[in-house]
Scaffold this motif. Sequence first.
Motif, short mmCIF file in Angstrom:
data_model
loop_
_atom_site.label_atom_id
_atom_site.label_comp_id
_atom_site.label_asym_id
_atom_site.label_seq_id
_atom_site.Cartn_x
_atom_site.Cartn_y
_atom_site.Cartn_z
N ARG A 5 -52.67 1.41 0.12
CA ARG A 5 -53.03 2.82 -0.10
C ARG A 5 -52.15 3.50 -1.13
N LEU A 48 -54.15 8.11 1.27
CA LEU A 48 -53.34 7.75 0.11
C LEU A 48 -51.88 7.92 0.50
N GLY A 91 -61.22 3.95 -0.53
CA GLY A 91 -60.22 3.28 -1.33
C GLY A 91 -60.92 2.33 -2.27
N TYR A 117 -56.73 13.82 -4.73
CA TYR A 117 -55.56 13.00 -4.41
C TYR A 117 -54.66 13.69 -3.39
N GLY A 123 -55.47 2.89 -3.68
CA GLY A 123 -55.85 4.25 -4.02
C GLY A 123 -56.79 4.24 -5.20
#
Length: 579
Positions: free
Chosen positions: A311, A289, A491, A280, A342
């Motif tokens: 995102r 993201l 994604g 992440y 995300g």
Amino acid sequence: MEVDSEVTTVTAVTAVTTEPARVRVVVITGAPGAGKTETGRRLVRRYRVPAALIDTDAVADVYPWQADERLYAVLGRNLRACLDSYLEWGARVVVLSGVMLPGRTLDQFADLLADPRLEWVFYGLRARPEQLAERILADTKVQEADGRLSWSHLDEEVAAVPGVRQVETGALTAAQVVDAIAAAEAADLPPGTLTTPAPAGAAAGTTPGVTEGTPAATDSTPTDPRPVTPVSAADARAACTAALAGAGFPPPVAEQAAAELVAAETDGQPSHGLLRVPEYVAAVATGELVPTARPRVHRTGERAVLVDGGRAPGVLVRRLLTAELARAAHGGPVVVGLRNSGHLGRLAPLGREVADQGLVLLGFVNFCGAGRKVAPAGGTDGRWATNPLLLACPAPPGAPLVVDMSTSAAAEGVVRAALLAGTEVPPGLLIGTDGASVTDPRLLYTEPPRAALAPLGGVAGHKGHALAALVETLAGAVAGAGHAAAPQGPGNGGLFVAFRVDALGRSGASVGAAVGALEQHLLAGPRVDDERAPRLPGRAVRRTDAPDLLTPPTALWQRIRHLASTDPTKGIAPCPTPC
């Protein structure tokens, strides 16, 4: 390019020649963490003739970063341009540091290896896997640490470089590595070409620390379990929260995401647990993201909406999905499409949240066409993503039935968790390029990959393949999230349908009673043992005393602690392959 496995000896540069002096190209290659960049920077300053440095990281700093033929071609063109410029400038030595191995960037220079203007010499830096991991975790390299760790297998390929001179760096400091290479260079070149300390204790005719093409011994096997670090669940939540907050997650979002990752660990699903934290953070650094983004809803019909994730973190997107799907409780079925989200993480919590409102849920999630690591039936390379299904049905007064499963033999995170732990995966999860089962998780992350995830179904893999195709079509084509033939990811994209459990005239209580009867039907039959009694999906006996002590791989925990204590958005790039 044809690769000669025999070791060649680099021809010495003579002091007197009637031909124009050749430019010496000194290649410093090796796996991530071997020390190529630092060695190149120090070595180039040792030469007393015009010298230049080219580092592949500096000429291939692209986002998103994915090692494939397109990247190798770009890297080759950029390196050629730099090399030509330095030759025009008058360089007598060019130090080139980077992963220069056959089958990758080195193939871009097949013609230049025979160029009479150039004299090539290769030094291959080697180290044990635990040493590579320690160095990767300690530096601030542009590329994200977990991705670089998955490339440690390249250490074994250094010996395949034609004429490579191998340098075992494990017991040497950075200065000693440079000293060893400088001594080898001094033995080839005219006196005074470069500065080098006198080699102490060297045997006649040898260079300390440098071996001519002898493959280095290594104990790097996927069955060598890597050390783990006991961590309390509270400490893990705190560190994960700090790492995500440092990457720009708003505090409440960071806390919620961290809690879900730790919950996955305590539920015995590390594939969706702590290993996602560096992923992440890296995704934030590359713009894949956007932690402060908010998903938006576009009405496409009376009972249909399209959610644009923007995102945003998956925990925020899931909250909006739940709210939109809940509209089915007060009317007819609701259809929700999803694009550009995300990573959603585990889908089962979404299924439970919707089912708890008296709704049946059907969900199909893809990776917006990216993350292709799953072989189709009859194929051997990645064409699908893991493309999970989500099915949920309320069954009062008991827990709802929930199915959250990939259409591949395992989630990709299962293989990555094994990679980080230094263990093999069970047979049947991965297939090699010949279609046979393999158990080394590293093979999924080589470039090109030497393995792919098998489709769900084992000998009946065509069934998992068919499910993957359906998910890709519904999420990618119908919902417009992007599909494997036209990626728009990475994604998550998806398509979800929710309707009341009593929509067909059966009350929720009667459905629950029928599910209870099914459950008793299963339990009445013979079983392997009491611990593996047949159960309905989502009806596992849930522990009321969640374990307080987690045992993540030490390297992963050190990485998370590092991210929690620094500004993780600086100097981080994505994994070589989407996670």
